[in-house]
Write a protein that holds these residues in place. Structure first.
Motif, short mmCIF file in Angstrom:
data_model
loop_
_atom_site.label_atom_id
_atom_site.label_comp_id
_atom_site.label_asym_id
_atom_site.label_seq_id
_atom_site.Cartn_x
_atom_site.Cartn_y
_atom_site.Cartn_z
N SER A 289 0.83 -1.20 0.00
CA SER A 289 0.00 0.00 0.00
C SER A 289 0.87 1.25 0.00
N ASP A 290 1.93 1.23 0.80
CA ASP A 290 2.84 2.38 0.87
C ASP A 290 3.66 2.54 -0.40
N TRP A 291 3.98 1.42 -1.06
CA TRP A 291 4.87 1.45 -2.22
C TRP A 291 4.16 0.86 -3.44
N GLU A 292 2.93 1.34 -3.66
CA GLU A 292 2.09 0.79 -4.73
C GLU A 292 2.73 0.98 -6.11
N GLU A 293 3.17 2.19 -6.40
CA GLU A 293 3.77 2.46 -7.71
C GLU A 293 5.07 1.69 -7.89
N LEU A 294 5.87 1.60 -6.85
CA LEU A 294 7.13 0.86 -6.92
C LEU A 294 6.87 -0.61 -7.17
#
Length: 362
Positions: free
Chosen positions: A316-321
């Motif tokens: 959730s915190d690093w969705e794009e990554l």
């Protein structure tokens, strides 16, 4: 206070009668027959709510597997998969990843207390999304129906009621059924068709009937040439879930899913490589055996729940990554697993720093 497991229900039909109504009329009834404001309902059973919340969080990993199993089964139900296809929100692995990560977050909010404020906040957003999807479907000549809504309820809780042992679950909770009853009621499912009306016994019986007469036949006919959309959507879902957790091997999970819901060894599946076979055996052993052991099972359950929560927090915190990582190169599955495991401490540190900065600013 009502005894655990009971809830108010105006329907007295047997599960078979309800199934007949679902099949004969459910497809022609709009998805939002009723409206309900839970925040204004003073008859909410707080005892059952808390019991359901406790059960969900005590079995977080197994409930995640339950929902993935149910959501995958929906891909083979034509009326559901067609609407998902039309909306375009699951038409690629990355879009499926975003959609079902959002679904997981919403589900967690339904099982957050005290009271129903957090649940209501989530369901307001979900109801708005349903209205939008129904409008798009109607413009293409399709009705988002009560039939679709009840099967979606089944996806979230049906496997847990019918196959608790295979999912690593203890006996199902009346509180969990009650929460899904409230979810269905708020989202417009009629009282007579609500999967969870009448308590845990009625919900289990109705879930078994739906499995026998709707889900199983849909899965059995999944290789039919007319089901290309279903197969495509199922593939996107599995690849999207693999992006959420690389230990979810699409081939292994699909075999396990077919074996569970088809009530036997699948007759037609793609050959699996050694890694898929290994992950299949590990999944079956942990869910079917380890989590049921007296002491070791409790320790393993606690650890698995914590890791699953961390998993959802990090993606959730690093969705794009996460999306970028999976699109960057077509690495072997084992290599992705190794890289993800090595990246957990780094991403955890990054998430912690983010939260610390936010806390200091506020």
């Amino acid at each position: 206070m009502k005894p655990v497991g009971q809830m108010t229900c105006t329907c007295t039909s047997s599960s078979r009668d309800r199934l007949e109504i679902l099949l004969s009329r459910g497809r022609s009834l709009p998805h939002n027959l009723t409206t309900s404001d839970l925040s204004q309902d003073d008859k909410i059973d707080q005892f059952l709510m808390q019991e359901g919340i406790s059960y969900f969080h005590a079995n977080f990993l197994s409930m995640f597997v339950c929902m993935l199993t149910g959501l995958l089964s929906l891909m083979y139900v034509k009326s559901v998969s067609v609407i998902l296809h039309i909306t375009g929100k699951s038409s690629s692995p990355s879009l499926a990843f975003r959609r079902y990560l959002s679904t997981l977050r919403h589900t967690t909010m339904w099982y957050t207390g005290p009271g129903v404020d957090t649940m209501t906040k989530s369901l307001m957003e979900v109801r708005a999304k349903h209205r939008g999807a129904a409008k798009i479907a109607m413009s293409k000549g399709y009705l988002m129906s009560q039939y679709d809504m009840v099967l979606t309820q089944w996806a979230f809780i049906g496997p847990a009621l019918i196959f608790p042992s295979s999912l690593g679950l203890p006996p199902p909770s009346p509180g969990m059924v009650y929460i899904m009853y409230l979810v269905g009621r708020y989202l417009g499912v009629s009282e007579s068709l609500n999967l969870c009306s009448g308590g845990i016994t009625n919900a289990t019986d109705f879930s078994q009937m739906i499995h026998n007469h709707i889900i199983q036949p849909a899965i059995t006919n999944m290789d039919n040439d007319k089901n290309k959309v279903s197969l495509e959507m199922a593939g996107h879902l599995m690849k999207g879930m693999n992006m959420i957790n690389p230990f979810i091997d699409p081939s292994a999970f699909h075999f396990w899913f077919l074996r569970l819901l088809s009530d036997g060894t699948p007759s037609s599946t793609k050959p699996m490589n050694i890694q898929s076979i290994l992950l299949l055996k590990v999944q079956s052993f942990i869910l079917g055996t380890v989590l049921h052991l007296p002491v070791v099972g409790n320790v393993m359950r606690h650890m698995a729940n914590m890791l699953m929560r961390l998993n959802i927090l990090l993606v959730s915190d690093w969705e794009e990554l996460t999306i970028w990582f999976h699109q960057l190169a077509d690495w072997p599955a084992w290599q992705k697993i190794v890289l993800v495991v090595l990246g957990i401490p780094v991403l955890s540190l990054g998430s912690g720093v983010r939260r610390l900065k936010t806390f200091c600013i506020n």
